[in-house]
Enzyme design. Structure first.
Site: not given
Length: 267
Positions: A125, A146
């Site tokens: 990410g 998350d």
């Protein structure tokens, strides 16, 4: 085989470790080789948000009740992505998940659908937002982070560089939401410091009741400050619409952010 007080219905391994799915009392949970739940789902009501932290992350709807272009870092069982697809027909989601094996389990055991509004990329990410931010800006009205493994939060998504890249990709009136683990105090303090510096302390925290999670909310520089009183009626409306405890979220925002509430909300 029984584990974590439930029946293990799936177990697999990849380069990052073990992936387990456990059922108990009508609940299905995703584990990464430890008792900590990464995602959970009610088998009889799979589109409902079940885990406390996922429900608390949806407090974002108090600030943006119609998300249109969402970036999610971390998929887990896909329960949040599934909820967003189910509830917001105009919403487009881009999800970056590090482990391809996790995506397979989200599809096979948690009902994550194939949907043209859902794009999933396997990769890091932090790398994704770094490369995207070099060419694009202000493309997401909501970013949700998350990203956890069996030992805690992935450090790559807690750095100042990461949040700076996220700010570039976030629209000026957008919201970033991140799931933090409050019991890891050094990590929590470090991430909070980076988040505050990048977003000029336009932020709120929502501790998840009876859990170790703390949900952080950071706001773009042109986020329109709502009046707290107006959010009371909105919280009641949202509770009726989604069966989530928005009045409790609003109460906890006020209780836990006395010194910074004015940066985001009008009295």
């Amino acid at each position: 085989m029984y584990k974590y007080e439930g029946l293990v219905i799936h177990q697999s391994h990849d380069d990052e470790g073990v992936i387990e799915v456990v059922e108990n009392n009508g609940e299905r949970a995703l584990h990464f080789g430890s008792p900590a739940r990464q995602s959970s789902m009610l088998i009889a009501d799979p589109n409902r948000l079940h885990s406390f932290y996922a429900r608390a992350m949806m407090a974002l709807l108090l600030f943006n009740d119609n998300p249109r272009d969402v970036l999610m870092i971390g998929l887990g069982g896909g329960t949040i992505a599934k909820f967003m697809l189910h509830q917001f027909p105009d919403c487009r989601l881009k999800v970056v998940e590090f482990r391809g094996s996790v995506l397979k389990v989200a599809r096979s055991h948690f009902g994550l659908p194939f949907n043209p509004r859902l794009k999933i990329k396997i990769g890091c990410g932090a790398d994704h937002v770094r490369y995207q931010s070099r060419e694009l800006s202000e493309i997401h009205d909501l970013i949700m982070v998350d990203a956890y493994d069996d030992s805690g939060m992935a450090p790559e998504v807690g750095s100042e560089r990461f949040f700076d890249d996220c700010r570039t990709l976030l629209k000026k009136d957008g919201v970033l939401v991140i799931n933090l683990w409050g019991t890891d105090k050094p990590m929590f303090q470090q991430v909070s410091w980076h988040l505050g510096r990048i977003f000029n302390w336009r932020m709120l925290y929502l501790p998840v009741r009876n859990r170790g999670n703390i949900i952080g909310f950071a706001f773009g520089e042109n986020f329109p400050k709502p009046q707290f009183k107006s959010l009371i009626a909105k919280a009641n409306d949202l509770e009726r619409q989604y069966q989530l405890e928005f009045p409790v979220f609003l109460q906890d925002f006020k209780r836990n952010n006395p010194s910074i509430l004015h940066r985001v909300l009008k009295p």
